[in-house]
Scaffold this motif. Structure first.
Motif, PDB file in Angstrom:
ATOM      1  N   ALA A  92       0.863  -1.169   0.000  1.00 32.25           N
ATOM      2  CA  ALA A  92       0.000   0.000   0.000  1.00 32.25           C
ATOM      3  C   ALA A  92       0.903   1.222   0.000  1.00 32.25           C
ATOM      4  O   ALA A  92       1.829   1.309   0.825  1.00 32.25           O
ATOM      5  N   GLN A 117      -3.350   0.813  -3.266  1.00 31.03           N
ATOM      6  CA  GLN A 117      -2.699  -0.492  -3.334  1.00 31.03           C
ATOM      7  C   GLN A 117      -2.012  -0.682  -4.675  1.00 31.03           C
ATOM      8  O   GLN A 117      -2.603  -0.429  -5.734  1.00 31.03           O
ATOM      9  N   THR A 119      -0.079  -3.793  -6.627  1.00 30.01           N
ATOM     10  CA  THR A 119       0.198  -5.226  -6.620  1.00 30.01           C
ATOM     11  C   THR A 119       0.916  -5.596  -7.909  1.00 30.01           C
ATOM     12  O   THR A 119       0.408  -5.320  -8.997  1.00 30.01           O
TER      13      THR A 119
END
Length: 122
Positions: A92, A117, A119
């Protein structure tokens, strides 16, 4: 009242790119230093990059050459261009800024965004 709002996170494959934005709004007199932090699950929050009001920058070693921090003072907005992303960049991401407000006490304090976030899949 002052707030920071991040945007631009998402899911990307390793080697890909993302651009994060952090916009400051509200009763702002001046935005001073701005920073990007990140926090991965089970780990401490760490400083990723910083930019001073004059535009000087610095980066943690693991992102040097891949990430670029910048700001648009007219828009009170900071950016983080992230290239050649790696799975270990998954976290994050939070923006942080020292802001002098037009009112309140103290007028100068630290503010944090809500986080976005990132990823990176392998």
């Amino acid at each position: 009242q002052v707030q920071l709002v991040e945007s631009g996170g998402g899911l990307v494959q390793a080697g890909g790119s993302l651009r994060l934005s952090c916009a400051a709004s509200g009763s702002i007199f001046r935005v001073n230093g701005m920073n990007w932090f990140r926090q991965a699950p089970g780990k401490q929050r760490e400083l990723v990059a910083l930019i001073t009001s004059g535009g000087n920058t610095n980066y943690r070693d693991s992102v040097k050459g891949r990430f670029t921090i910048s700001r648009d003072n007219a828009k009170n907005t900071m950016y983080l261009q992230m290239n050649s992303l790696k799975p270990e960049d998954t976290a994050a991401y939070y923006c942080n800024a020292q802001i002098t407000a037009t009112t309140g006490f103290p007028r100068t304090r630290d503010y944090w965004g809500q986080g976005t976030q990132v990823t990176v899949s392998s």
